[in-house]
Write an enzyme that holds these catalytic residues in place. Sequence first.
Site, PDB file in Angstrom:
ATOM      1  N   PHE B 361      28.623  -1.048  -5.441  1.00 16.61           N
ATOM      2  CA  PHE B 361      28.997  -0.902  -6.862  1.00 16.61           C
ATOM      3  C   PHE B 361      30.493  -1.163  -7.116  1.00 16.61           C
ATOM      4  CE2 PHE B 361      29.858   3.968  -7.446  1.00 16.61           C
ATOM      5  CZ  PHE B 361      30.644   3.969  -6.335  1.00 16.61           C
ATOM      6  N   GLU B 362      30.819  -1.214  -8.375  1.00 18.75           N
ATOM      7  CA  GLU B 362      32.167  -1.583  -8.832  1.00 18.75           C
ATOM      8  C   GLU B 362      32.600  -2.908  -8.211  1.00 18.75           C
ATOM      9  OE1 GLU B 362      34.920   1.076 -10.011  1.00 18.75           O
ATOM     10  OE2 GLU B 362      33.532   2.741 -10.299  1.00 18.75           O
TER      11      GLU B 362
END
Lengths: 261, 378
Positions: B361-362
């Site tokens: 993620f990110e």
Amino acid sequence: MKILVCVKQVPDTTEIKIDPVTNTLIRTGVPSIMNPFDAYAVEQALRLKEAAGGTVSVVSMGPPQAMSILTDALAMGADEAHLITDRRFGGSDTLATSYILSCAVRQLGPFDVILCGKQAIDGDTGQVGPEMAEHLGIAQVTYVSQLRPDGDRLEAVREHPDRQEILSVALPAVITVVKGEERPRFETIRGRLKANRQEIGILDREALPVEDEKIGLTGSPTKVKRTFTPERHAECVWVEGESAKDQAKALCQALSRAHVI
Amino acid sequence: MSGFVLTKDQRDLKRLAAEFGKQVMLPAAKEYDLLGETPLEIYKQAVEIGFASVTLPAEYGGLGLDMTTQCLLTEELSRWEAGITNALGASSLASKPIMIAGSPAQKQYAVDMIQSGHLAAFGLTEPDAGSDAAALKTTAVRRDGGYVLNGRKCFITNAPYASFFVIFAKTQKNIGTHGITAFLVEADRPGVSVGRHEDKMGLRLSAAADVILENVFVPEENRLGEEGKGFVIAMKTLDASRAEVAAAAVGIAQSALDQSVEYTKNRICFGKPISKLQAVQFMLADMEIQTQAARSLVYHAAELIDNGLPYGLMCAAAKCMAGDTAMKVTTDAVQIFSGYGYMRDYPIEKLMRDAKLFQIFEGTNQIQRVVVSGALLR
Ligand SMILES: Cc1cc2nc3c(=O)[nH]c(=O)nc-3n(C[C@H](O)[C@H](O)[C@H](O)COP(=O)(O)OP(=O)(O)OC[C@H]3O[C@@H](n4cnc5c(N)ncnc54)[C@H](O)[C@@H]3O)c2cc1C
Ligand SMILES: Cc1cc2nc3c(=O)[nH]c(=O)nc-3n(C[C@H](O)[C@H](O)[C@H](O)COP(=O)(O)OP(=O)(O)OC[C@H]3O[C@@H](n4cnc5c(N)ncnc54)[C@H](O)[C@@H]3O)c2cc1C
């Protein structure tokens, strides 16, 4: 309501080692913390303040390092803190400690409520609070788990091994607290940052109206000969007798033999 | 401060995070990991202590501390339980675009909401727009002094509990990233709904779900920054949040390492503790070296942010390194615990499941490499 909490710095261990030669606590190399019961006392003080308004002050007698537990109390939300520190106070036993603390109470006060832990986990006597009340000539309630403001009095729940007692106490009073249901709160980040910048008042021999013969080693009649954990045993003795009168007599004799009456 | 030699404040706050993590977060880990829910009471307690306020600006009532302190606290909390830490992080992530581009009123709203215990969520990803975020299809059409939003966001952390979202939507088609605009969308607006609570592999103490927008009207004052600036705002947000995410990954690696060291001293094989085996000792050494290297990048990145220096490359490098390290170190920890490492009755396998997300993620770690090489080859 003006509230004072007495906090003591203690070694962070339940296993206190005692120097067999000097009979004193070995304190080197052990990290120091606020006496756990005193953290509960701070929590009770903050709750009282939330319920009744007022201020919470904290005081500790100890070496300059004890400053850190005062800062901890400020970070939890106490308003001000004072450290009682002077080489001449060193070696004080419970009598001298409670005397010096009571002088500080007079100096910093008046206070409506003075909170202590039920006992310090190192010295373990549980005497400082009650002795302070005696020095100050005010009421005391020990082993308290809950406190509620009640007009100009306090309602206190006092813990016994087998029961609770609910007492109403006139103020000012000394209250010693046990570990109640309400755990000491976490400090907040804001509280910690403020506390780290807050000044702590210093009270030394000059700042306190104490009599020299009542402080330090000179003022300490206690001599520690030996420390041990007493064995607890309970035995049941049946009091025999023909009539209730005979039984009462036998009971009185037994109690008298045991030096209870 | 560099994050290596801590100030007294930083030491004290790190200790506070450790106490809270150990006494409150860790004991909830097992139960809520099985449930896959965020323990909201604990989240709120963390907010009361101030863990969600660290970098919120002081002028709006936040703590206004630096990124180094934020990373220290995130690392420490994550060392005890990374999921709750991630729920806090997701609210922080949602606040960032508002602090970057919002009006004073929007900033005050976000700070007040977050500091009073509301959760927030950052809504960029869509079913067909993950790494290629600019491919997003959610639309925002101007109408009656505002916009009408339609679309679907997915994998949005905190969505099931969030009180407000930052939503990225297209205000203009066919001009790529320049057509994207950011909006502050309150969760109680008509037309906003949240999809199924995702059943995730790890970080199960933070929740993710779809956010569905059906003819959601938001007034003009809910637009963040100018029209067409949404993509830039999103990228700036992710650039800055990567240091925090990386710090959380380092916390997971540290936890795996600490527990492994203890375990090797007590696990007896062939008549002696496995800590006496050089093969095991070298594994521990590598775990330490990798964790420290990742930590160095994290605090280097944080220091750049705190000093107003260009930080994009370092934050991407730190996120990539810390995510890969957390995965490697937790995998090694499972190896050291072996059978006990694989069993859910022991705490090690959770660390490995938690760590995996930090490569995803990110921005996936491939995308971090795209960012780093892009900066090199510019
Ligand atoms: C048997 C015995 C052994 C001892 N051994 C040692 C030793 O080895 N080394 C040594 O240095 N001293 C020693 N002392 C001294 C002892 O530490 C002091 O008397 C101490 O100040 C109070 O006793 P306590 O720890 O039992 O406190 P307690 O009476 O158990 O404490 C009750 C409460 O009083 C308050 N309080 C107590 N002390 C302070 C303080 N200083 N400041 C603020 N509040 C306080 C706290 O609220 C605490 O919870 C000993 C005393 C005794 C009686
Ligand atoms: C638990 C969880 C929580 C999340 N929380 C949020 C949130 O709060 N808000 C939010 O907006 N999003 C959130 N996301 C979404 C997350 O950021 C995306 O999953 C991520 O960006 C990857 O997108 P994708 O899953 O669609 O993978 P894809 O983009 O489909 O990628 C598939 C694979 O292709 C690789 N790949 C794609 N493009 C390239 C390229 N150019 N070069 C090299 N490799 C490439 C990827 O690295 C990956 O390995 C969350 C995701 C998860 C799993």
